[in-house]
Design an enzyme around this catalytic site. Structure first.
Site, PDB file in Angstrom:
ATOM      1  N   LYS A 112       0.816  -1.215   0.000  1.00 49.71           N
ATOM      2  CA  LYS A 112       0.000   0.000   0.000  1.00 49.71           C
ATOM      3  C   LYS A 112       0.856   1.276   0.000  1.00 49.71           C
ATOM      4  O   LYS A 112       0.419   2.309  -0.478  1.00 49.71           O
ATOM      5  CB  LYS A 112      -0.940   0.023   1.208  1.00 49.71           C
ATOM      6  CG  LYS A 112      -1.823  -1.200   1.396  1.00 49.71           C
ATOM      7  CD  LYS A 112      -2.861  -1.330   0.306  1.00 49.71           C
ATOM      8  CE  LYS A 112      -4.008  -2.274   0.647  1.00 49.71           C
ATOM      9  NZ  LYS A 112      -3.639  -3.695   0.851  1.00 49.71           N
TER      10      LYS A 112
HETATM   11  C1  PLP Z   1      -4.331  -4.829   0.394  1.00 52.65           C
HETATM   12  C2  PLP Z   1      -3.527  -6.053   0.342  1.00 52.65           C
HETATM   13  C3  PLP Z   1      -3.809  -7.061  -0.580  1.00 52.65           C
HETATM   14  C4  PLP Z   1      -4.989  -6.986  -1.532  1.00 52.65           C
HETATM   15  O1  PLP Z   1      -4.836  -5.943  -2.464  1.00 52.65           O
HETATM   16  P1  PLP Z   1      -6.100  -5.398  -3.266  1.00 52.65           P
HETATM   17  O2  PLP Z   1      -5.626  -4.211  -4.007  1.00 52.65           O
HETATM   18  O3  PLP Z   1      -7.137  -5.041  -2.215  1.00 52.65           O
HETATM   19  O4  PLP Z   1      -6.574  -6.493  -4.137  1.00 52.65           O
HETATM   20  C5  PLP Z   1      -2.970  -8.157  -0.624  1.00 52.65           C
HETATM   21  N1  PLP Z   1      -1.924  -8.274   0.229  1.00 52.65           N
HETATM   22  C6  PLP Z   1      -1.625  -7.336   1.148  1.00 52.65           C
HETATM   23  C7  PLP Z   1      -0.488  -7.541   2.057  1.00 52.65           C
HETATM   24  C8  PLP Z   1      -2.421  -6.187   1.237  1.00 52.65           C
HETATM   25  O5  PLP Z   1      -2.113  -5.261   2.141  1.00 52.65           O
END
Ligand code: PLP
Length: 494
Positions: A112
Site C-alpha cells: 500500500k
Molecule cells: C491490500 C492487500 C492485498 C490486496 O490488495 P487489493 O488491491 O485489495 O486487491 C494483498 N496483500 C496485502 C499484504 C495487502 O495489504
C-alpha cells in the site's frame, strides 16, 4: 485526459478533480477516458531508468494537468529514503521461472505504501489546482494495511485530516499496533465491531450522506477517500508492473517483447487491476492470475462469470484479502463491457439488492482471455511458506504465499510455463504468528515478542519500522458499533 464515471459517462472531470473527489457522486468510479499506449521502444527506454523516473514517465501519460516537473518532485519525495532499498520495488529471482516483486520496502512494510506515499502529493496538488478552499478529511476503511499506509502518508500533511476505521478483530497484532501508535496531529483511528465489509459499507454510507456533507461543509471540511477506489491510489500501482517487466527483461531471462505471467494476491481488486491497465497499455502479459484465500468470491467469478457475495465470510491468516465485495471490479467490468454504463449500473444494482450478478458472454470471454484464478486454503498457505523457506531460504508473508500457491497450481493444471512474477505484498514480519506456525514454531505470545522469535527462527532481518514498534506508545484505542461511525467522524472534526 479526462476521467468519467463508470455509471454515467456524461460525468467527466480532469484528473485533479477526479483525484480530489475520489468517488463519483453517482456511486461510480472514475476511469480514464482512454488507456494510453506504451510502445516497445518506450518500454526499452524505461528499462534503463530508475524507479522514480519510470513513475514520472508512466504517470505523466495519465495526468496531463500536472507538469513533468511537479511529478518529478512527487516521485522523488514519495520514493526516497523512506524506502530501505534504492530500487524501491526490487525483483527477487527464486528460480528460473519465478520472480517475486517485493513491494513492501516502504515505511509500513506492505505494498500500500507504493501508492499511499504518492497520493498525498497528488491530492494536495489537486486541491490547489481546483481552487479548493475547504480542508480535506480522508476517510479510510481498512482491512489492515491500507489504514497504516494512509496514516503514514498523510500524517501532518497540511490542509488534510485523516480518519481510519478497521475491523476490531480482523487485523493482526502488528497491524493494530502500527495504527494505534500512529503519530501526527491530524490523524484519528477507530475500530469497528464487524468485518472489513462492515467498515467499508459504513464509510461508503458516510460519503453518500448529503446532510452530513452539508454539516461538514459548514465547518470547512469536505470528505475524500484514500481507498483504492481513488484513481490517485491506482495509478502509482500501474508503475510497478511496468517496472517489473523491465526488470525481468534486464535480468536476461526474457527478451524485450516476450510475455510474462503475473500472479497477484487479491482482495479489493485494486492491485491486480493496476496490472490490467499495464497490460492494456502494452506491457506483454499473457495471463493475470488472480489469487484468493478462503474468501474465494473472485475465483468463482473469474471461473464462472457469476459474482455472488452471499456466502460465509472467513477471517484468515491473510486478512488484507478478507473481502467479499471487491470495489475495483467495477472498473474492469466497465472496460470489458465496452464502457456500457447501463450494464454496469444494472450489475451494481443487482449486487446491492440481491448480492449477486452474472456478466454477459462478451465479458466472460474477456475474463477467460486475460485472467486465470485460483484460491488457497489456510493449510496450503502455511505449507507454501514452509516449503519456500526450507527449499530456497526465502521467507514470504501469508498473502504472498496465497499467490505463490495459486501460481504453482496454475502451472500444474495448464502446463503454461511462461516466466512468472508473483507479487509480494507484505513483509512476513507483519504477520509473525502465522509465519512462525508455518515454520513449525510456537506463536503463543504477543505480537512484539513474536518479532524476535521470527528473527531467531528464520535468520531474516526484520524491517526497521517493525523493530521501532517496540518503543511506540498506543495513542488510539477507541471503538464503535457500525452505526456509530458517522458520529465518530463528526466528533473527530469538531
Ligand atoms: C491490500 C492487500 C492485498 C490486496 O490488495 P487489493 O488491491 O485489495 O486487491 C494483498 N496483500 C496485502 C499484504 C495487502 O495489504
Amino acid at each position: 485526459m479526462r476521467y468519467q464515471s463508470t455509471r454515467d459517462k456524461s460525468i467527466s472531470f480532469t484528473s485533479a478533480e477526479a483525484i480530489a473527489r475520489g468517488l463519483s457522486r453517482d456511486g461510480g468510479l472514475f476511469v480514464p477516458e482512454e488507456i494510453p499506449a506504451l510502445t516497445m521502444e518506450e518500454i526499452e527506454k524505461l528499462c534503463g531508468m530508475k524507479y522514480q523516473d519510470r513513475a514520472v514517465y508512466i504517470m505523466k501519460k495519465y495526468l496531463d494537468d500536472f507538469s513533468e516537473e511537479e511529478l518529478r518532485g512527487f516521485a522523488s519525495a514519495a520514493y526516497a529514503d523512506n524506502y530501505d532499498t534504492d530500487s524501491i520495488a526490487p525483483l527477487y529471482k527464486l528460480d528460473e521461472d519465478t520472480f517475486f516483486l517485493e513491494l513492501w520496502h516502504g515505511p509500513t512494510c506492505a505494498f500500500k505504501d507504493m501508492a499511499l506515499q504518492m497520493l498525498p502529493h497528488l491530492l494536495t496538488a489537486s486541491l490547489v489546482k481546483n481552487g479548493e478552499e475547504k480542508q480535506v478529511c480522508i476517510l479510510v476503511a481498512t482491512s489492515g494495511d491500507t489504514g497504516k499506509a494512509a496514516l503514514e502518508g498523510f500524517s501532518d500533511v497540511q490542509g488534510t485530516k485523516i480518519m481510519v476505521f478497521y475491523p476490531k478483530d480482523g487485523v493482526s497484532d502488528i497491524q493494530k499496533l502500527q495504527m494505534a501508535s500512529q503519530e501526527g496531529g491530524n490523524v484519528g483511528v477507530c475500530s469497528v465491531v464487524g468485518n472489513f465489509d462492515d467498515a467499508q459499507t459504513g464509510v461508503k454510507a458516510i460519503f453518500s450522506d448529503p446532510e452530513l456533507r452539508e454539516r461538514l461543509a459548514e465547518k470547512g471540511y469536505f470528505l475524500s477517500s484514500a481507498n483504492s477506489i481513488n484513481w490517485g491510489r491506482l495509478l502509482p500501482q500501474v508503475v510497478y508492473y511496468v517496472s517489473a517487466y523491465c526488470d525481468v527483461v534486464s535480468s536476461g531471462r526474457i527478451a524485450l517483447g516476450d510475455s510474462i505471467n503475473i500472479c497477484v494476491p487479491t482482495g479489493n481488486f485494486g492491485n491486480i487491476l493496476a496490472g490490467y491497465y499495464a497490460k492494456k497499455m502494452g506491457v506483454p502479459v499473457k495471463k493475470l492470475v488472480c489469487a484468493s484465500n478462503s474468501n474465494d468470491v473472485l475465483t468463482e467469478f473469474i471461473n464462472t462469470g457469476v459474482y455472488n457475495r452471499n456466502r460465509d465470510f472467513y477471517t484468515t491468516i491473510s486478512p488484507s484479502m478478507d473481502i467479499l465485495v471487491s470495489s475495483n471490479l467495477e472498473r474492469l467490468l466497465f472496460e470489458m463491457s465496452g464502457k456500457d454504463e447501463d450494464k454496469i449500473r444494472g450489475y451494481m444494482a443487482d449486487l446491492n439488492t440481491k448480492g449477486v450478478y452474472t456478466v454477459d458472454e462478451k465479458i466472460k470471454a474477456s475474463l477467460d482471455n486475460e485472467f486465470a484464478a485460483g484460491c488457497c486454503s489456510e493449510e496450503e498457505t502455511k505449507e507454501t511458506i514452509g516449503e519456500t523457506f526450507n527449499e530456497h531460504g526465502y521467507l514470504i508473508d501469508t498473502h504472498t504465499a496465497v499467490a505463490y500457491h495459486v501460481m504453482k497450481a496454475y502451472r500444474d493444471s495448464t502446463g503454461d510455463l511462461t516466466p512468472a512474477v508473483v507479487v509480494s505484498t507484505a513483509s512476513p514480519y507483519k504477520f509473525c504468528a502465522a509465519v512462525l506456525e508455518a515454520l513449525g514454531e510456537k506463536a503463543d505470545a504477543d505480537g512484539l515478542t513474536l518479532i524476535d522469535r521470527l528473527i531467531e527462527a528464520s535468520g531474516v532481518p526484520a524491517p526497521k519500522p517493525i523493530i521501532a514498534l517496540k518503543n511506540k506508545k498506543v495513542r488510539f484505542d477507541g471503538w464503535t458499533e457500525k452505526d456509530g461511525m458517522t458520529k465518530v467522524v463528526e466528533d473527530f472534526l469538531k
